[in-house]
Design a protein around this motif. Sequence first.
Motif, PDB file in Angstrom:
ATOM      1  N   GLN A 162      65.448 -50.286 123.020  1.00  0.00           N
ATOM      2  CA  GLN A 162      64.485 -50.358 121.921  1.00  0.00           C
ATOM      3  C   GLN A 162      65.252 -50.580 120.614  1.00  0.00           C
ATOM      4  O   GLN A 162      65.319 -49.694 119.750  1.00  0.00           O
ATOM      5  CB  GLN A 162      63.662 -49.069 121.832  1.00  0.00           C
ATOM      6  N   PRO A 163      65.847 -51.768 120.449  1.00  0.00           N
ATOM      7  CA  PRO A 163      66.710 -52.028 119.290  1.00  0.00           C
ATOM      8  C   PRO A 163      65.974 -51.930 117.954  1.00  0.00           C
ATOM      9  O   PRO A 163      66.587 -51.570 116.949  1.00  0.00           O
ATOM     10  CB  PRO A 163      67.226 -53.443 119.549  1.00  0.00           C
ATOM     11  N   GLU A 164      64.672 -52.279 117.928  1.00  0.00           N
ATOM     12  CA  GLU A 164      63.947 -52.188 116.655  1.00  0.00           C
ATOM     13  C   GLU A 164      63.863 -50.742 116.170  1.00  0.00           C
ATOM     14  O   GLU A 164      64.036 -50.439 114.987  1.00  0.00           O
ATOM     15  CB  GLU A 164      62.536 -52.773 116.797  1.00  0.00           C
ATOM     16  N   TRP A 165      63.546 -49.833 117.141  1.00  0.00           N
ATOM     17  CA  TRP A 165      63.490 -48.419 116.782  1.00  0.00           C
ATOM     18  C   TRP A 165      64.868 -47.912 116.348  1.00  0.00           C
ATOM     19  O   TRP A 165      64.990 -47.122 115.405  1.00  0.00           O
ATOM     20  CB  TRP A 165      62.991 -47.592 117.964  1.00  0.00           C
ATOM     21  N   ALA A 166      65.901 -48.360 117.049  1.00  0.00           N
ATOM     22  CA  ALA A 166      67.260 -47.926 116.691  1.00  0.00           C
ATOM     23  C   ALA A 166      67.600 -48.360 115.270  1.00  0.00           C
ATOM     24  O   ALA A 166      68.072 -47.562 114.445  1.00  0.00           O
ATOM     25  CB  ALA A 166      68.268 -48.509 117.680  1.00  0.00           C
ATOM     26  N   SER A 167      67.339 -49.633 114.971  1.00  0.00           N
ATOM     27  CA  SER A 167      67.635 -50.140 113.632  1.00  0.00           C
ATOM     28  C   SER A 167      66.823 -49.410 112.562  1.00  0.00           C
ATOM     29  O   SER A 167      67.332 -49.076 111.486  1.00  0.00           O
ATOM     30  CB  SER A 167      67.353 -51.643 113.588  1.00  0.00           C
ATOM     31  N   GLY A 168      65.560 -49.120 112.874  1.00  0.00           N
ATOM     32  CA  GLY A 168      64.701 -48.427 111.920  1.00  0.00           C
ATOM     33  C   GLY A 168      65.179 -47.012 111.626  1.00  0.00           C
ATOM     34  O   GLY A 168      65.198 -46.574 110.470  1.00  0.00           O
ATOM     35  N   LEU A 169      65.531 -46.278 112.686  1.00  0.00           N
ATOM     36  CA  LEU A 169      66.008 -44.903 112.485  1.00  0.00           C
ATOM     37  C   LEU A 169      67.320 -44.873 111.713  1.00  0.00           C
ATOM     38  O   LEU A 169      67.506 -44.057 110.802  1.00  0.00           O
ATOM     39  CB  LEU A 169      66.167 -44.209 113.843  1.00  0.00           C
ATOM     40  N   TRP A 170      68.246 -45.770 112.058  1.00  0.00           N
ATOM     41  CA  TRP A 170      69.517 -45.789 111.342  1.00  0.00           C
ATOM     42  C   TRP A 170      69.318 -46.157 109.873  1.00  0.00           C
ATOM     43  O   TRP A 170      69.943 -45.560 108.988  1.00  0.00           O
ATOM     44  CB  TRP A 170      70.470 -46.799 112.005  1.00  0.00           C
ATOM     45  N   SER A 171      68.423 -47.085 109.627  1.00  0.00           N
ATOM     46  CA  SER A 171      68.138 -47.481 108.246  1.00  0.00           C
ATOM     47  C   SER A 171      67.477 -46.344 107.475  1.00  0.00           C
ATOM     48  O   SER A 171      67.781 -46.115 106.292  1.00  0.00           O
ATOM     49  CB  SER A 171      67.220 -48.715 108.220  1.00  0.00           C
ATOM     50  N   LEU A 172      66.564 -45.617 108.152  1.00  0.00           N
ATOM     51  CA  LEU A 172      65.888 -44.497 107.502  1.00  0.00           C
ATOM     52  C   LEU A 172      66.895 -43.419 107.100  1.00  0.00           C
ATOM     53  O   LEU A 172      66.867 -42.903 105.967  1.00  0.00           O
ATOM     54  CB  LEU A 172      64.833 -43.910 108.447  1.00  0.00           C
ATOM     55  N   GLY A 173      67.778 -43.049 108.037  1.00  0.00           N
ATOM     56  CA  GLY A 173      68.782 -42.028 107.723  1.00  0.00           C
ATOM     57  C   GLY A 173      69.669 -42.453 106.574  1.00  0.00           C
ATOM     58  O   GLY A 173      69.985 -41.647 105.669  1.00  0.00           O
ATOM     59  N   THR A 174      70.095 -43.728 106.580  1.00  0.00           N
ATOM     60  CA  THR A 174      70.946 -44.231 105.502  1.00  0.00           C
ATOM     61  C   THR A 174      70.214 -44.190 104.164  1.00  0.00           C
ATOM     62  O   THR A 174      70.773 -43.763 103.141  1.00  0.00           O
ATOM     63  CB  THR A 174      71.385 -45.672 105.812  1.00  0.00           C
ATOM     64  N   ALA A 175      68.949 -44.623 104.164  1.00  0.00           N
ATOM     65  CA  ALA A 175      68.177 -44.704 102.921  1.00  0.00           C
ATOM     66  C   ALA A 175      67.943 -43.322 102.313  1.00  0.00           C
ATOM     67  O   ALA A 175      68.032 -43.148 101.088  1.00  0.00           O
ATOM     68  CB  ALA A 175      66.843 -45.399 103.188  1.00  0.00           C
ATOM     69  N   LEU A 176      67.618 -42.325 103.161  1.00  0.00           N
ATOM     70  CA  LEU A 176      67.359 -40.975 102.645  1.00  0.00           C
ATOM     71  C   LEU A 176      68.611 -40.368 102.008  1.00  0.00           C
ATOM     72  O   LEU A 176      68.546 -39.788 100.918  1.00  0.00           O
ATOM     73  CB  LEU A 176      66.845 -40.082 103.774  1.00  0.00           C
ATOM     74  N   VAL A 177      69.747 -40.526 102.692  1.00  0.00           N
ATOM     75  CA  VAL A 177      70.994 -39.976 102.129  1.00  0.00           C
ATOM     76  C   VAL A 177      71.386 -40.739 100.871  1.00  0.00           C
ATOM     77  O   VAL A 177      71.843 -40.155  99.877  1.00  0.00           O
ATOM     78  CB  VAL A 177      72.121 -40.026 103.172  1.00  0.00           C
ATOM     79  N   LEU A 178      71.200 -42.055 100.886  1.00  0.00           N
ATOM     80  CA  LEU A 178      71.528 -42.868  99.712  1.00  0.00           C
ATOM     81  C   LEU A 178      70.671 -42.463  98.524  1.00  0.00           C
ATOM     82  O   LEU A 178      71.174 -42.368  97.381  1.00  0.00           O
ATOM     83  CB  LEU A 178      71.310 -44.347 100.033  1.00  0.00           C
ATOM     84  N   LEU A 179      69.390 -42.198  98.756  1.00  0.00           N
ATOM     85  CA  LEU A 179      68.502 -41.788  97.669  1.00  0.00           C
ATOM     86  C   LEU A 179      68.984 -40.474  97.050  1.00  0.00           C
ATOM     87  O   LEU A 179      69.060 -40.336  95.822  1.00  0.00           O
ATOM     88  CB  LEU A 179      67.068 -41.639  98.194  1.00  0.00           C
ATOM     89  N   ALA A 180      69.322 -39.506  97.906  1.00  0.00           N
ATOM     90  CA  ALA A 180      69.828 -38.225  97.397  1.00  0.00           C
ATOM     91  C   ALA A 180      71.140 -38.411  96.636  1.00  0.00           C
ATOM     92  O   ALA A 180      71.375 -37.778  95.596  1.00  0.00           O
ATOM     93  CB  ALA A 180      70.025 -37.248  98.556  1.00  0.00           C
ATOM     94  N   LEU A 181      71.995 -39.287  97.138  1.00  0.00           N
ATOM     95  CA  LEU A 181      73.276 -39.544  96.469  1.00  0.00           C
ATOM     96  C   LEU A 181      73.058 -40.175  95.099  1.00  0.00           C
ATOM     97  O   LEU A 181      73.739 -39.813  94.122  1.00  0.00           O
ATOM     98  CB  LEU A 181      74.147 -40.452  97.342  1.00  0.00           C
ATOM     99  N   LEU A 182      72.120 -41.101  94.990  1.00  0.00           N
ATOM    100  CA  LEU A 182      71.840 -41.742  93.710  1.00  0.00           C
ATOM    101  C   LEU A 182      71.333 -40.727  92.683  1.00  0.00           C
ATOM    102  O   LEU A 182      71.685 -40.806  91.497  1.00  0.00           O
ATOM    103  CB  LEU A 182      70.823 -42.867  93.897  1.00  0.00           C
ATOM    104  N   VAL A 183      70.502 -39.777  93.140  1.00  0.00           N
ATOM    105  CA  VAL A 183      70.024 -38.724  92.235  1.00  0.00           C
ATOM    106  C   VAL A 183      71.191 -37.894  91.729  1.00  0.00           C
ATOM    107  O   VAL A 183      71.302 -37.584  90.523  1.00  0.00           O
ATOM    108  CB  VAL A 183      68.984 -37.841  92.951  1.00  0.00           C
ATOM    109  N   GLU A 184      72.108 -37.520  92.636  1.00  0.00           N
ATOM    110  CA  GLU A 184      73.257 -36.696  92.237  1.00  0.00           C
ATOM    111  C   GLU A 184      74.178 -37.468  91.296  1.00  0.00           C
ATOM    112  O   GLU A 184      74.696 -36.915  90.326  1.00  0.00           O
ATOM    113  CB  GLU A 184      74.035 -36.234  93.468  1.00  0.00           C
TER     114      GLU A 184
END
Length: 624
Positions: free
Chosen positions: A35-57
């Motif tokens: 299920q490569p679409e789900w894999a890509s989506g989950l990895w992108s979601l995790g990256t985006a959430l951490v990136l958002l928190a990092l940008l705030v800091e």
Amino acid sequence: MQGIVGSLRRYGQPLLALVALATLAGGGIAYFTAQPEWASGLWSLGTALVLLALLVEIALSLLQGRFGLDVIAGLSMGAALAFGEPLAGNIVALMYAGGQQLENFAEGRARREMTALLGRTARTAMRYAREGLEEVPIEALMPGERILVRRGEVVPVDGRLAGGRADIDMSALTGEAMPARFFTGNDMPSGGTSIGAAFDLDVVRTAADSTYAGIVRLVEQAQQSKAPMVRLADRYALWFLALTVLIAGGAWWASGDPLRALAVLVVATPCPLILAVPVAIISGMSRAASLGVLIKSGGALERLARVRTAVLDKTGTMTSGKAGVVEIRTVDGIDPEEMLRLAASLDQASNHVSAEALVQSAHARRMALSSPTDIVETPGSGVEGRIDGRSLVVGGSDFVRGRCSAGDPYALGRDLPPGTAVVAVGMDGVVAGIILLSDQIRDDAHATIDSFRAAGVTRFVLASGDHDDAVRAAGLSLGVDEAIGNLLPAEKVEVVVAEGLKASVMMIGDGVNDAPALAAADVGVAMGARGAAASSESADVVLLVDHLARLPAALLVAQRTRRIALQSVAVGLSLSLLAMVAAALGHLPPVQGALLQELIDVAVILNALRALSVPAGIRPHRQE
């Protein structure tokens, strides 16, 4: 603003690390179940959430005027999302969030001795009142009041044991495995734990002025400090960012492949500076604290490692600081021990410093003192009275000779060593003998200087306000390079400054008059176990225990910590730069580069934690 950043880190970092790990694992399961679409989506979601928190800091840090190297991690995650490499981005996200948690864990372990000190502060005490015992906040205790310290309780304030014996566990303060034993009249510092029967303690200092409160203030100051080596990361953040962008941009331009630029970014995080150095410095400070030596800042630890000259105060530092009995001379037929017992018994009625020295010496010899009667004291000269049916007079030679019909104390006082005080004793109208008092060189002073020499200190100067002949005699005994007496506080500062022009200088002292010299030295060391509060406040290093030998041990710890920190920087940055070059040449894809950088991070932090271990020849819990 700083409180907001602190709260985000305290509560948000564990959650971010969990999110990054969960999305990485979930994406992996989806990938291996076709299920490569789900894999890509989950990895992108995790990256985006951490990136958002990092940008705030990053934004909050910029508002505080600080620019950190976390920007590179942000660029890596943003580039991974932009170039369609969500797995590499998720690994970087986990590396960032997990690295923060790893740093917190490492620093927590490194601070354990200092944190233990902060966590043991007493809050209340049992005070004697008219109605009996009452529990009061320790801030309410005043000098002269009496409190009850029960088994298992921390001694809340500095006091004097009112009676009996007390067994106190001082290990949290001094590193001593064996308990300290106190007897009636002994001064007791705050911060130890009672491990014996309950005892009464007469308060001599308020809670704010007590030993333990001062130590807590110093520890809090030490935990908030930032070492010069740590500040290097902030100072060179822009330069390192520019180098990273230059290499990444050059690799993209030369190859036409944006993934090479991404690979350079993911291996560029300089964790050897932003993680390993502070962990090493804090580990060294914590190790020194376990030895009973409180280093108040990371900068002080770095300067201590470079010390080559030691300026030493005499009284209270290299000597005991209190007069003690060194010899008893008597006329024929008088037992020296009995004469000391009788003189000390009478001197219980006097508060003169010589009288206190006789009483303490008698207690140290376990003598049973009698109660004096018919006491008449002439302030500054001597005291008369009766002990066990005998007429006794104790004091200066002229005072005793004037009250005795036979004998001359001066006939017994020939060939006295420099700095010796004489207490004459008369019994039943006849001069019985003299007792010689002197501030003796500490038992551990010679061994301490030898240990300093072995640790790389090459020059020793004894500087004191005492009489020049006494200072020279002490210097000759200690084997120092120069001994200077009759110094005023300002003149001590001049000595320290002059020595500092030749080499990095450490000043060790204990009194209020030493405070300016301690502040003028590259490293000021205060004898906090017995010294004045002013000297502890102005010093960079505070000796919490009455063992001089702990200072050269702390010097070795500082030297070893600095070596480990520099080693972590050199090796870690070299590995990161090599990985950046390999990535720029196309030999290290983004995913493998992210995994390699994670291994480098873990390696340098584990290496930095070596500063917590005990170097050869240092035994922090040895009874000295």
